[in-house]
Motif scaffolding. Sequence first.
Motif, PDB file in Angstrom:
ATOM      1  N   SER A 268      30.513  32.172  67.600  1.00  0.00           N
ATOM      2  CA  SER A 268      29.314  32.095  66.762  1.00  0.00           C
ATOM      3  C   SER A 268      29.424  33.031  65.565  1.00  0.00           C
ATOM      4  O   SER A 268      29.003  32.684  64.455  1.00  0.00           O
ATOM      5  N   ASP A 269      30.009  34.202  65.775  1.00  0.00           N
ATOM      6  CA  ASP A 269      30.200  35.136  64.660  1.00  0.00           C
ATOM      7  C   ASP A 269      31.191  34.574  63.645  1.00  0.00           C
ATOM      8  O   ASP A 269      30.976  34.653  62.430  1.00  0.00           O
ATOM      9  N   ARG A 273      30.237  33.598  59.734  1.00  0.00           N
ATOM     10  CA  ARG A 273      30.860  34.262  58.587  1.00  0.00           C
ATOM     11  C   ARG A 273      31.587  33.285  57.673  1.00  0.00           C
ATOM     12  O   ARG A 273      31.595  33.450  56.459  1.00  0.00           O
ATOM     13  N   THR A 274      32.207  32.271  58.257  1.00  0.00           N
ATOM     14  CA  THR A 274      32.983  31.340  57.441  1.00  0.00           C
ATOM     15  C   THR A 274      32.158  30.154  56.959  1.00  0.00           C
ATOM     16  O   THR A 274      32.512  29.512  55.973  1.00  0.00           O
ATOM     17  N   ALA A 279      25.374  28.878  61.207  1.00  0.00           N
ATOM     18  CA  ALA A 279      25.242  30.080  62.036  1.00  0.00           C
ATOM     19  C   ALA A 279      24.539  29.755  63.349  1.00  0.00           C
ATOM     20  O   ALA A 279      23.444  29.223  63.367  1.00  0.00           O
ATOM     21  N   MET A 280      25.212  30.078  64.467  1.00  0.00           N
ATOM     22  CA  MET A 280      24.677  29.818  65.801  1.00  0.00           C
ATOM     23  C   MET A 280      24.228  31.117  66.446  1.00  0.00           C
ATOM     24  O   MET A 280      24.654  32.205  66.069  1.00  0.00           O
ATOM     25  N   LEU A 281      23.410  30.965  67.466  1.00  0.00           N
ATOM     26  CA  LEU A 281      22.938  32.104  68.234  1.00  0.00           C
ATOM     27  C   LEU A 281      23.612  32.084  69.601  1.00  0.00           C
ATOM     28  O   LEU A 281      23.374  31.171  70.390  1.00  0.00           O
ATOM     29  N   LEU A 502      43.034  33.492  63.842  1.00  0.00           N
ATOM     30  CA  LEU A 502      42.164  34.667  63.899  1.00  0.00           C
ATOM     31  C   LEU A 502      41.562  34.819  65.292  1.00  0.00           C
ATOM     32  O   LEU A 502      41.472  35.929  65.821  1.00  0.00           O
ATOM     33  N   LEU A 503      41.168  33.702  65.903  1.00  0.00           N
ATOM     34  CA  LEU A 503      40.641  33.761  67.265  1.00  0.00           C
ATOM     35  C   LEU A 503      41.680  34.330  68.220  1.00  0.00           C
ATOM     36  O   LEU A 503      41.355  35.135  69.103  1.00  0.00           O
TER      37      LEU A 503
END
Length: 574
Positions: A268-269, A273-274, A279-281, A502-503
């Motif tokens: 979610s972050d 950002r990308t 944007a998720m919670l 990145l993950l």
Amino acid sequence: MNKRTAAPSPVASVAKGIAALRSFVDGQDEWGVRELAAALKLPPSTAHRLLARLLLEGFVSYDGKSQKYGVGFEFTRLASAIMHRQGFSSAALPVMQEITDRTGEGVWLALFDPHRDRLAYIAETKSTHTLRYLAPIGRALHLSESACGTAVLASLWATDVARTSRAGGGSEVRPDEIAAARANGYATMRAREVDSATVIAAAVLDESGAPVGSLGIVVPLARLEDGQEVALGAVVREAAQRVSSRLGFKLLGGASVGSWMEGATVISDLIGRTNPSLAMLPALGGGVRNLEHIQVGSAAYGLTLASSIADAREARHQFKRKLTDLRTVMHLSELCLVIAVRSHLKVRDVDSLARLRISPGEQGFSAAQTYEDVLAATRNADRRRPSRLTSIYLDYPEAKRQLDAGTIDGIVWMTSFSNPSLRELVSSGSIRLIAPDEDTIGRMVSRNVGYRVGTIPRHLFPEPLKADITTITVPTALVCRADRDGGEVCEVARTIYEQRALLGQISSAYSRLGPDFVLDGLTAPIHPGAGRYFGEVSILPRYANAAPESESPNEARRGRKGKASAPREPRRSS
């Protein structure tokens, strides 16, 4: 006959302890024993015992110089963790900061307590002006005492008319105030929390349309110009709608300690950002429960096991009906079945676990179902009486505490090798790892298309392992409903897959996220939006035999013309 003095009631003691803790929020920051006793109307000796116990547990601290007690580390730790997990402030604060940046005014966030018809301020963004008011964080108010409360009452009108005629505390909200708030989408009231200010507030709703709280813009009267109330009302109304949307745009992970909650937070972050529009919670969940929430639309996306999806689509085990609206976005990582028992126990094989006190996690989580599948696939499953099964359903932190205390014999976990809690458990020297035998694994793989044959390599855990052991692995899948917007799902798939390097740097759990894994062996049809993206990057054609929309996982294993396909070799995780 001597009369024995009655022992104090445990419930009464708990109530007194809670009252003592509450006094540090609703009253003074620091208390002496006698002044706290007077405030709580308790004997000083009782107050002293309460504070001594709270000090021992870390909920209060003690200053020897002033001889007063204050808030302790444990109290602060728990409050911070709960606020983080609750998610309301995380969803609201970015939007609140935008309002402050745009208007220069402070914004307060109020949390609604539906059980007592009250609210409390839990967060704020501060005005950029010299003249400004700070939110009374933690203070509880009746709904009639603030614009934030009136906004909540107005949102309740459609479903609970009687409730809007009372606000608790003997006060009533005027009908014209509620009517105006309903018509405008926001409420306005002279602030009672501070002097000489007006609060303009709008309710924030959850995915079911029920209020969870409200946003309020706080403007000093000296700065409130003609017509500004309407303009700010439109701002706060639109902001509350955005926060409401964010609360419904959830990515369900797992328990607070584990690979999935970390994964939900990281993903979610990364998406936020990308691609800020998506944007998720991140929210707590569990693999089986997540699928139920996705099916009914109470969350946007969720993490689960491929094996759980297979069960859900065929109404097996905990699923009482077929969840036919589930669609796969992609596989993200792979979890491994880990069975850890206390090292001194003479456990020959997995079949012996039925006689032990084992925690397979919480009910409704995928690990618990995997453990049941393990026991059902063992050689003696048909002869085992259900009454002999001694599963104790605990979350991991509590299970670890009870394992250390010797009150349970083992833990079953679906986790990744990168999980630091797993490494800590294995390195303790007090446990050993066991695994199902090959026959049990073979039966599990043949019964559920989500299970695969995997390995726990010795080089990762050289202390308890003398050799590699074979076990069950399962892909973690990102799922959504079939009617989720295709463009949105396409962008979610694109963002995650293109950021896979990145993950992988953030967590080695995502090291397999590549073309040979991302769509391999799906147990629910791929969502058309995800299919569009993976078609664009030429990955989808690799998986031409993936289950089409109309097929269940087991149907997909049969030939296209209705003929049974050859027996499937157990899928082995690489």
